[in-house]
Enzyme design. Sequence first.
Site, PDB file in Angstrom:
ATOM      1  N   HIS A 254       9.845   0.038   7.195  1.00 28.79           N
ATOM      2  CA  HIS A 254       8.735   0.384   6.301  1.00 28.79           C
ATOM      3  C   HIS A 254       9.114   0.361   4.827  1.00 28.79           C
ATOM      4  CE1 HIS A 254      10.715   4.317   6.763  1.00 28.79           C
ATOM      5  NE2 HIS A 254      10.146   4.672   5.623  1.00 28.79           N
ATOM      6  N   ASP A 255      10.349   0.704   4.498  1.00 26.75           N
ATOM      7  CA  ASP A 255      10.748   0.848   3.093  1.00 26.75           C
ATOM      8  C   ASP A 255      11.704  -0.236   2.607  1.00 26.75           C
ATOM      9  OD1 ASP A 255       9.297   2.959   2.031  1.00 26.75           O
ATOM     10  OD2 ASP A 255      10.776   4.484   2.561  1.00 26.75           O
ATOM     11  N   LYS A 258      12.080  -1.313  -1.018  1.00 30.34           N
ATOM     12  CA  LYS A 258      12.770  -0.557  -2.067  1.00 30.34           C
ATOM     13  C   LYS A 258      13.919  -1.368  -2.684  1.00 30.34           C
ATOM     14  CE  LYS A 258      11.641   4.230  -0.825  1.00 30.34           C
ATOM     15  NZ  LYS A 258      12.168   5.483  -0.236  1.00 30.34           N
ATOM     16  N   HIS A 283       7.216  -0.835  -4.169  1.00 32.40           N
ATOM     17  CA  HIS A 283       8.051  -1.126  -2.996  1.00 32.40           C
ATOM     18  C   HIS A 283       7.201  -1.544  -1.800  1.00 32.40           C
ATOM     19  CE1 HIS A 283       7.227   3.075  -1.607  1.00 32.40           C
ATOM     20  NE2 HIS A 283       7.605   2.662  -0.407  1.00 32.40           N
ATOM     21  N   HIS A 309       1.902   1.848   4.326  1.00 32.77           N
ATOM     22  CA  HIS A 309       2.368   3.158   4.815  1.00 32.77           C
ATOM     23  C   HIS A 309       2.163   4.284   3.804  1.00 32.77           C
ATOM     24  CE1 HIS A 309       6.118   1.891   2.768  1.00 32.77           C
ATOM     25  NE2 HIS A 309       6.429   3.171   2.713  1.00 32.77           N
ATOM     26  N   HIS A 310       1.732   3.962   2.569  1.00 32.78           N
ATOM     27  CA  HIS A 310       1.416   5.030   1.607  1.00 32.78           C
ATOM     28  C   HIS A 310      -0.083   5.144   1.308  1.00 32.78           C
ATOM     29  CE1 HIS A 310       5.462   6.383   0.818  1.00 32.78           C
ATOM     30  NE2 HIS A 310       5.866   5.136   0.600  1.00 32.78           N
ATOM     31  N   ASP A 355       6.951   8.975   8.446  1.00 36.70           N
ATOM     32  CA  ASP A 355       7.761   8.895   7.223  1.00 36.70           C
ATOM     33  C   ASP A 355       7.735  10.206   6.446  1.00 36.70           C
ATOM     34  OD1 ASP A 355       9.300   7.723   5.145  1.00 36.70           O
ATOM     35  OD2 ASP A 355       7.479   7.172   4.058  1.00 36.70           O
TER      36      ASP A 355
HETATM   37  P1  C2E Z   1      10.561   9.048   0.537  1.00 40.29           P
HETATM   38  O1  C2E Z   1      11.559   9.985  -0.042  1.00 40.29           O
HETATM   39  O2  C2E Z   1      10.944   8.338   1.822  1.00 40.29           O
HETATM   40  O3  C2E Z   1       9.239   9.858   0.778  1.00 40.29           O
HETATM   41  C1  C2E Z   1       8.175   9.358   1.552  1.00 40.29           C
HETATM   42  C2  C2E Z   1       6.921  10.163   1.348  1.00 40.29           C
HETATM   43  O4  C2E Z   1       7.130  11.505   1.826  1.00 40.29           O
HETATM   44  C3  C2E Z   1       6.502  10.341  -0.103  1.00 40.29           C
HETATM   45  O5  C2E Z   1       5.751   9.228  -0.568  1.00 40.29           O
HETATM   46  C4  C2E Z   1       5.619  11.592   0.014  1.00 40.29           C
HETATM   47  O6  C2E Z   1       4.362  11.281   0.566  1.00 40.29           O
HETATM   48  C5  C2E Z   1       6.381  12.416   1.029  1.00 40.29           C
HETATM   49  N1  C2E Z   1       7.298  13.344   0.312  1.00 40.29           N
HETATM   50  C6  C2E Z   1       8.614  13.185   0.047  1.00 40.29           C
HETATM   51  N2  C2E Z   1       9.113  14.239  -0.591  1.00 40.29           N
HETATM   52  C7  C2E Z   1       8.095  15.111  -0.773  1.00 40.29           C
HETATM   53  C8  C2E Z   1       7.978  16.419  -1.374  1.00 40.29           C
HETATM   54  O7  C2E Z   1       8.944  16.982  -1.894  1.00 40.29           O
HETATM   55  N3  C2E Z   1       6.744  17.009  -1.333  1.00 40.29           N
HETATM   56  C9  C2E Z   1       5.667  16.398  -0.739  1.00 40.29           C
HETATM   57  N4  C2E Z   1       4.484  17.048  -0.736  1.00 40.29           N
HETATM   58  N5  C2E Z   1       5.731  15.173  -0.179  1.00 40.29           N
HETATM   59  C10 C2E Z   1       6.940  14.541  -0.204  1.00 40.29           C
HETATM   60  P2  C2E Z   1       5.639   8.976  -2.151  1.00 40.29           P
HETATM   61  O8  C2E Z   1       5.379  10.254  -2.867  1.00 40.29           O
HETATM   62  O9  C2E Z   1       4.649   7.879  -2.334  1.00 40.29           O
HETATM   63  O10 C2E Z   1       7.075   8.481  -2.575  1.00 40.29           O
HETATM   64  C11 C2E Z   1       7.569   7.217  -2.173  1.00 40.29           C
HETATM   65  C12 C2E Z   1       9.028   7.132  -2.480  1.00 40.29           C
HETATM   66  O11 C2E Z   1       9.235   7.293  -3.895  1.00 40.29           O
HETATM   67  C13 C2E Z   1       9.882   8.241  -1.845  1.00 40.29           C
HETATM   68  O12 C2E Z   1      10.210   7.902  -0.539  1.00 40.29           O
HETATM   69  C14 C2E Z   1      11.087   8.276  -2.770  1.00 40.29           C
HETATM   70  O13 C2E Z   1      11.969   7.194  -2.500  1.00 40.29           O
HETATM   71  C15 C2E Z   1      10.456   7.998  -4.132  1.00 40.29           C
HETATM   72  N6  C2E Z   1      10.131   9.245  -4.848  1.00 40.29           N
HETATM   73  C16 C2E Z   1       8.966   9.923  -4.813  1.00 40.29           C
HETATM   74  N7  C2E Z   1       9.028  10.994  -5.616  1.00 40.29           N
HETATM   75  C17 C2E Z   1      10.283  11.000  -6.162  1.00 40.29           C
HETATM   76  C18 C2E Z   1      10.965  11.853  -7.089  1.00 40.29           C
HETATM   77  O14 C2E Z   1      10.436  12.852  -7.586  1.00 40.29           O
HETATM   78  N8  C2E Z   1      12.259  11.538  -7.433  1.00 40.29           N
HETATM   79  C19 C2E Z   1      12.875  10.426  -6.919  1.00 40.29           C
HETATM   80  N9  C2E Z   1      14.135  10.184  -7.291  1.00 40.29           N
HETATM   81  N10 C2E Z   1      12.260   9.603  -6.020  1.00 40.29           N
HETATM   82  C20 C2E Z   1      10.979   9.893  -5.677  1.00 40.29           C
HETATM   83 FE    FE Z   2       7.705   4.125   1.277  1.00 40.34          FE
HETATM   84 FE    FE Z   3      11.020   6.244   4.051  1.00 42.58          FE
END
Ligand code: C2E
Ligand code: FE
Ligand code: FE
Length: 414
Positions: A254-255, A258, A283, A309-310, A355
């Site tokens: 899925h990712d 990235k 991504h 997936h988002h 995810d």
């Molecule tokens: P990921 O870390 O695999 O997270 C996938 C999805 O899980 C996120 O999609 C979000 O819907 C949920 N998620 C992850 N962490 C949290 C959280 O702390 N709180 C809540 N409520 N939901 C969470 P999203 O937001 O579209 O982010 C996609 C990707 O972008 C993430 O994949 C990560 O790689 C990156 N990302 C998102 N926010 C941050 C951030 O604040 N800092 C960094 N370094 N990366 C981020």
């Molecule tokens: Fe993703």
């Molecule tokens: Fe993921």
Amino acid sequence: MTRGEGCGDAILTDILRTVDELNGLKDVDAILEAILLEARKLTGADAGTIFVVRDGRLAFGYVNNDTLFPEGRDGSVSPEVYQSYTLPLDGTSLVGHVALTGQPLLIDDAYALSPDLPYRFNKSFDEQTGYRTRSLLTLPIKSIDGHLMGVMQLINARGPDGLPAPFAPSLAAYLPIFAQHAAAAIERGRMTRELVLRMVRMAELRDPSETGAHVQRVGAYAAEIYHSWALKRKVPLKTIKRQKDLLRIAAMLHDVGKVGVSDAILKKPERLTGDEFATMQWHTVYGARLFDTSLGDLDELCRDIALRHHERWAGGGYPGQIDDRGEDPPDGVRLGEALTGEAIPLAARITALADVYDALSSRRTYKNPWPEDRVLDLIRRESGRHFDPEVVEAFFAIQDIIRAIRARYPDPMD
Ligand code: C2E
Ligand code: FE
Ligand code: FE
Ligand code: SIN
Ligand code: SIN
């Protein structure tokens, strides 16, 4: 179901049909499940286990048992499927003995083995479960070049009346043919899994959060959520098996998109700014483009999942309506209006939940793992908003399996 003597041709016909079935499968877990199910159909065995050789030991690859887990018969899984358990590769156990000699072994009563034999029957499974093992047919799974890949153990043959009976001796002659095809199928499944993991490792070089364990978990969660959803919808079992197999692989990817996002954003140890997050959202599009030259079902599914997936069930997700097949770099191109509801492909709705469940339950550079009740609360609250309510329901129906998957693929750090 048991075949008597003199039914060799019928068995061969069954074996050929079964080989077709195996060749239609791609993922190694689906292949192991099918091998065991088909071997039990061929022999009438009540239960069975496949051990696979891994790191010089015999690892529990798959188990099913009609008496203890009757749902195994219609193809549903039990959490035991994900349990880890290994035996040493030596001659003291029955399974180890067959692995070393490379010869099938037929036993009428496991409790009446002579104490002079070098191997013993291990009663601990029976003692823990109350199951009573009687007849056993244990055979090696060897590749064409004679290389040992695993051992299959079939337990408690049943006669035509459904009562316990010994395995017919002729089976020991025919089943090795089946086992050889099984070995080829396992080898092919491992290659597919290895290819997928190689793509994932490429992504991992860039993004430390995309570990092998994370993608294995998301793949397994998605496959089992789909299975639960599809049983409720009364989807034919054949379709469930095929879709589940493809979904497991596609959800692992899925990712992969990235890899197209810069290190400064991907590896940022803090929360992203608005602009950075806007870039990160691409991504989904980069991932979809990797599967652009779609040749078959699997590429199509990989594309759907990478791109969607988002998206969110009630809208507000990304990338929305977009010309994602364009050649131009996306700088300055705006994402479109979000999709909603069933316009989002089912596989993507399922992977979205898998995810987020995994992201919240795990450590990220920018967050600590959440406790389970907090994760489940969020998912419940987001039913009908972020997530498809039916998918959420399917997920809550299999919490024991979800936990078993989490235990089977732990993060190396935690
Ligand atoms: P990921 O870390 O695999 O997270 C996938 C999805 O899980 C996120 O999609 C979000 O819907 C949920 N998620 C992850 N962490 C949290 C959280 O702390 N709180 C809540 N409520 N939901 C969470 P999203 O937001 O579209 O982010 C996609 C990707 O972008 C993430 O994949 C990560 O790689 C990156 N990302 C998102 N926010 C941050 C951030 O604040 N800092 C960094 N370094 N990366 C981020
Ligand atoms: Fe993703
Ligand atoms: Fe993921
Ligand atoms: C696999 O081949 O399934 C990955 C490794 C493991 O299951 O432990
Ligand atoms: C498994 O998936 O657990 C066994 C097959 C393998 O290790 O390749």
